[in-house]
Scaffold this motif. Structure first.
Motif, short mmCIF file in Angstrom:
data_model
loop_
_atom_site.label_atom_id
_atom_site.label_comp_id
_atom_site.label_asym_id
_atom_site.label_seq_id
_atom_site.Cartn_x
_atom_site.Cartn_y
_atom_site.Cartn_z
N LYS A 195 44.71 35.50 32.19
CA LYS A 195 43.89 35.55 33.40
C LYS A 195 44.65 36.30 34.49
O LYS A 195 45.87 36.26 34.54
CB LYS A 195 43.57 34.14 33.88
CG LYS A 195 42.63 33.39 32.96
CD LYS A 195 42.17 32.11 33.60
CE LYS A 195 43.27 31.08 33.57
NZ LYS A 195 42.81 29.75 34.03
N ARG A 231 38.76 44.13 46.46
CA ARG A 231 38.42 43.77 45.09
C ARG A 231 39.64 43.82 44.18
O ARG A 231 39.72 43.06 43.20
CB ARG A 231 37.33 44.71 44.57
CG ARG A 231 35.99 44.50 45.27
CD ARG A 231 34.83 44.85 44.40
NE ARG A 231 33.57 44.69 45.11
CZ ARG A 231 32.88 43.56 45.18
NH1 ARG A 231 33.33 42.47 44.60
NH2 ARG A 231 31.74 43.51 45.84
N TYR A 287 38.19 38.35 40.67
CA TYR A 287 36.99 37.61 40.24
C TYR A 287 35.99 37.41 41.36
O TYR A 287 35.13 36.55 41.30
CB TYR A 287 37.42 36.26 39.66
CG TYR A 287 38.32 36.42 38.47
CD1 TYR A 287 37.83 36.90 37.26
CD2 TYR A 287 39.67 36.15 38.57
CE1 TYR A 287 38.66 37.09 36.17
CE2 TYR A 287 40.52 36.34 37.49
CZ TYR A 287 40.00 36.79 36.29
OH TYR A 287 40.82 37.00 35.22
N SER A 332 44.69 35.90 41.67
CA SER A 332 44.18 36.37 42.95
C SER A 332 45.28 36.32 43.98
O SER A 332 46.17 35.47 43.92
CB SER A 332 43.03 35.49 43.43
OG SER A 332 41.95 35.55 42.56
#
Length: 65
Positions: free
Chosen positions: A3, A59, A64, A6
């Motif tokens: 994953k 972004r 996500y 962020s």
């Protein structure tokens, strides 16, 4: 594939609207509010759309979003 992480500072500052636009808070609403007029504070209370030149950078920080 792992994953993606962020950037947490960006995650606290930006949100996606219902249509997918990147939204941000307006500036000048965090302190020194005593001398600002009520109409100005109301106008600053809402959210604003992030400028199209900055959306790509946001972004990248929020994969996500």
């Amino acid at each position: 594939m792992p994953k993606l992480k962020s950037r947490k500072s960006a995650a606290k500052r930006f949100r996606a609207s219902g249509t997918g636009k990147v939204m941000r808070r307006k500036t000048f609403r965090s302190h020194l509010l005593e001398h600002k007029s009520a109409s100005r504070k109301r106008r600053l209370a809402g959210m604003a759309v992030v400028d199209e030149r900055d959306v790509d950078n946001v972004r990248l920080m929020l994969p996500y979003l």
